[in-house]
Design a protein around this motif. Structure first.
Motif, PDB file in Angstrom:
ATOM      1  N   UNK A 123      44.264  26.158  55.934  1.00 57.87           N
ATOM      2  CA  UNK A 123      45.253  25.888  56.697  1.00 57.87           C
ATOM      3  C   UNK A 123      45.994  25.289  56.110  1.00 57.87           C
ATOM      4  N   UNK A 124      46.866  26.222  55.536  1.00 51.76           N
ATOM      5  CA  UNK A 124      47.913  26.364  55.439  1.00 51.76           C
ATOM      6  C   UNK A 124      48.720  27.736  56.401  1.00 51.76           C
ATOM      7  N   UNK A 125      49.402  28.054  57.256  1.00 48.73           N
ATOM      8  CA  UNK A 125      49.312  28.732  57.690  1.00 48.73           C
ATOM      9  C   UNK A 125      47.599  29.549  58.010  1.00 48.73           C
ATOM     10  N   UNK A 126      48.719  30.900  58.186  1.00 48.54           N
ATOM     11  CA  UNK A 126      47.127  32.528  58.259  1.00 48.54           C
ATOM     12  C   UNK A 126      46.862  32.967  57.709  1.00 48.54           C
ATOM     13  N   UNK A 127      47.083  32.462  56.181  1.00 45.09           N
ATOM     14  CA  UNK A 127      46.255  33.081  54.970  1.00 45.09           C
ATOM     15  C   UNK A 127      45.239  32.345  54.514  1.00 45.09           C
ATOM     16  N   UNK A 128      44.265  32.422  54.053  1.00 45.64           N
ATOM     17  CA  UNK A 128      43.632  31.546  52.636  1.00 45.64           C
ATOM     18  C   UNK A 128      44.079  32.260  51.986  1.00 45.64           C
ATOM     19  N   UNK A 129      44.074  31.343  50.925  1.00 50.00           N
ATOM     20  CA  UNK A 129      44.553  31.665  49.149  1.00 50.00           C
ATOM     21  C   UNK A 129      43.095  31.345  48.563  1.00 50.00           C
ATOM     22  N   UNK A 130      42.877  32.092  47.316  1.00 47.02           N
ATOM     23  CA  UNK A 130      41.979  31.881  46.597  1.00 47.02           C
ATOM     24  C   UNK A 130      42.279  32.091  44.903  1.00 47.02           C
ATOM     25  N   UNK A 131      41.693  31.365  44.447  1.00 48.28           N
ATOM     26  CA  UNK A 131      42.377  30.596  43.109  1.00 48.28           C
ATOM     27  C   UNK A 131      41.420  31.531  42.437  1.00 48.28           C
ATOM     28  N   UNK A 132      41.740  32.712  41.684  1.00 48.15           N
ATOM     29  CA  UNK A 132      40.895  33.588  40.849  1.00 48.15           C
ATOM     30  C   UNK A 132      40.830  33.112  39.256  1.00 48.15           C
ATOM     31  N   UNK A 133      39.892  33.163  38.563  1.00 41.85           N
ATOM     32  CA  UNK A 133      40.169  33.136  36.645  1.00 41.85           C
ATOM     33  C   UNK A 133      39.155  34.938  36.178  1.00 41.85           C
ATOM     34  N   UNK A 134      40.480  34.987  35.675  1.00 40.04           N
ATOM     35  CA  UNK A 134      40.235  36.632  35.700  1.00 40.04           C
ATOM     36  C   UNK A 134      38.869  36.646  34.162  1.00 40.04           C
ATOM     37  N   UNK A 135      38.106  37.058  34.767  1.00 42.26           N
ATOM     38  CA  UNK A 135      37.048  37.608  34.057  1.00 42.26           C
ATOM     39  C   UNK A 135      36.568  39.014  33.277  1.00 42.26           C
ATOM     40  N   UNK A 136      37.664  39.891  33.410  1.00 39.56           N
ATOM     41  CA  UNK A 136      37.541  41.213  33.133  1.00 39.56           C
ATOM     42  C   UNK A 136      38.587  42.072  33.454  1.00 39.56           C
ATOM     43  N   UNK A 137      39.298  42.648  32.557  1.00 36.99           N
ATOM     44  CA  UNK A 137      40.215  42.958  33.015  1.00 36.99           C
ATOM     45  C   UNK A 137      40.676  44.604  32.610  1.00 36.99           C
ATOM     46  N   UNK A 138      40.858  45.492  33.109  1.00 39.78           N
ATOM     47  CA  UNK A 138      41.441  46.407  33.222  1.00 39.78           C
ATOM     48  C   UNK A 138      43.290  47.408  32.948  1.00 39.78           C
ATOM     49  N   UNK A 139      43.125  48.046  32.195  1.00 43.19           N
ATOM     50  CA  UNK A 139      44.962  48.208  31.810  1.00 43.19           C
ATOM     51  C   UNK A 139      45.217  49.060  31.085  1.00 43.19           C
ATOM     52  N   UNK A 140      45.805  50.183  31.302  1.00 40.08           N
ATOM     53  CA  UNK A 140      46.630  51.383  30.488  1.00 40.08           C
ATOM     54  C   UNK A 140      46.764  50.388  29.337  1.00 40.08           C
ATOM     55  N   UNK A 141      46.145  51.332  28.201  1.00 39.02           N
ATOM     56  CA  UNK A 141      46.673  50.774  26.547  1.00 39.02           C
ATOM     57  C   UNK A 141      48.063  51.333  26.355  1.00 39.02           C
TER      58      UNK A 141
END
Length: 163
Positions: A123-141
């Motif tokens: 309801x705040x323009x033309x996009x919907x926001x999704x608030x995410x609580x990270x559960x699993x993350x992969x990133x190069x060491x």
């Protein structure tokens, strides 16, 4: 607002591919609106266009995956940004696997996280926001990499109208 357009034109923020799965239906799109928005607890907000099929699937999903691409992965970005899931199954063109909760995770993405949808903001323009609580993350060491940013993706024609 021309002045605000000039302000945002100066930005070169990261682009993300967001994927979702709900009730056996997969979707994914290229997203320019996303950011960490809290340190404690850790939270990340992505904004999906209401016109986008990914938004409709995400509205029923428990989790979303947010992927960072390398600067040289414009073709992968083109699949998720230049086509609409209303006409094509993007996942037949890329390597992926089911991540936590069955959400599609792109094998070629050098970094990604899967987050539980903690809240939806509409309801705040033309996009919907999704608030995410990270559960699993992969990133190069070994640290960072040059990420695909707006300047590299600006030439990708959108798969659906933007207004």
């Amino acid at each position: 607002m021309i002045a605000f357009d000039r302000f945002t034109d100066a930005l070169d923020y990261p682009m993300y591919v967001v994927t979702a799965q709900a009730e056996g239906e997969r979707a994914g799109c290229l997203v320019g609106f996303g950011s960490q928005c809290s340190m404690r607890p850790v939270r990340f907000m992505v904004w999906l266009s209401e016109l986008n099929r990914t938004c409709r699937v995400a509205s029923r999903a428990e989790r979303l995956a947010v992927h960072l691409l390398r600067r040289d992965q414009e073709e992968l970005a083109r699949v998720f940004g230049g086509e609409t899931g209303d006409r094509a199954d993007k996942f037949t063109r890329v390597a992926w696997h089911a991540g936590p909760g069955g959400v599609p995770v792109l094998d070629e993405a050098p970094a990604w996280f899967v987050g539980r949808v903690a809240e939806r903001v509409a309801g705040h323009g033309d996009h919907v926001g999704f608030l995410l609580a990270p559960e699993e993350v992969r990133h190069p060491a070994d640290g960072g990499f040059p990420v695909l940013a707006l300047r590299e993706a600006i030439g990708i024609p959108p798969g659906h109208p933007v207004d």
